[in-house]
Design an enzyme around this catalytic site. Sequence first.
Site, short mmCIF file in Angstrom:
data_model
loop_
_atom_site.label_atom_id
_atom_site.label_comp_id
_atom_site.label_asym_id
_atom_site.label_seq_id
_atom_site.Cartn_x
_atom_site.Cartn_y
_atom_site.Cartn_z
N ASP A 25 8.09 -1.46 0.96
CA ASP A 25 9.02 -2.24 0.16
C ASP A 25 9.36 -1.42 -1.10
O ASP A 25 8.53 -0.66 -1.59
CB ASP A 25 8.38 -3.57 -0.24
CG ASP A 25 7.08 -3.37 -0.98
OD1 ASP A 25 6.09 -3.01 -0.32
OD2 ASP A 25 7.06 -3.49 -2.21
N GLY A 69 3.59 -2.54 2.44
CA GLY A 69 4.00 -3.47 1.40
C GLY A 69 2.81 -4.12 0.73
O GLY A 69 1.72 -3.58 0.71
N GLN A 70 3.07 -5.29 0.21
CA GLN A 70 2.02 -5.97 -0.55
C GLN A 70 0.99 -6.60 0.37
O GLN A 70 -0.06 -7.02 -0.06
CB GLN A 70 2.61 -7.06 -1.44
CG GLN A 70 3.68 -6.59 -2.37
CD GLN A 70 5.06 -6.91 -1.83
OE1 GLN A 70 5.25 -7.02 -0.62
NE2 GLN A 70 6.03 -7.05 -2.71
N GLU A 71 1.35 -6.69 1.64
CA GLU A 71 0.44 -7.35 2.56
C GLU A 71 -0.79 -6.50 2.80
O GLU A 71 -0.80 -5.31 2.58
CB GLU A 71 1.13 -7.54 3.91
CG GLU A 71 2.39 -8.35 3.83
CD GLU A 71 3.27 -8.08 5.04
OE1 GLU A 71 2.96 -8.62 6.10
OE2 GLU A 71 4.23 -7.32 4.91
#
Length: 197
Positions: A25, A69-71
Amino acid sequence: MGLIFAKLWSYFCNQEHKVIIVGLDNAGKTTILYQFLMNEVVHTSPTIGSNVEEIVVKNTHFLMWDIGGQESLRSSWNTYYSNTELVCSFRAQTAAGVTDVSRFIILVVDSTDRERLAISKEELYRMLAHEDLRKAAVLIFANKQDMKDCMSAAEISKYLTLSSIKDHPWHIQSCCALTGEGLCQGLEWMTSRAGLR
Ligand code: G3D
Ligand code: MG
């Protein structure tokens, strides 16, 4: 980006291709795709997943998704596998008799994001190892070259150990998605690869 770009773009999209655009992202994927799509009439499929978009231009499908990403890593694996099914369904959609549509992976890297380059690397090799992407050519955009203290394409190439990739054609291109600089060269490489198939 001018006339040469428009010509290349039109040539590329009139052939049948599957292009997968991936990156963390904030890497610049959406910005790059919209630079490509300027003035282009496109068909966007309803959202496939929370972070997956499919865009169809003439005969070419662009599948764009955020990796990592942030996951947590685990959920990014799930994202990856569910999207692999999507890649397979691309094949089913292909007109009868046509089984080998050329496939490209565009990996977009934020050249200022040193901390997360390891995640991009991991995802890159995971994709390259996948059966359905066996024949895919890989274009890496070293994006955000306008930023101070960004890594050069050479540094990123070294970090990603691109020279060790022998079973896929690959190319790294530095670019700035905001101005469009470098995007034409990347497209030129894809077009030349497409001509070889
Ligand atoms: P993504 O689709 O990969 O998540 P986006 O990334 O295309 O949404 O871009 C994320 C942010 O980076 C955006 O900023 C965008 O303008 C910026 N960006 C993309 N490419 C470049 C570049 O080449 N140089 C610079 N300096 N910035 C870039 P915002 O502020 O809109 O979130
Ligand atoms: Mg995006």
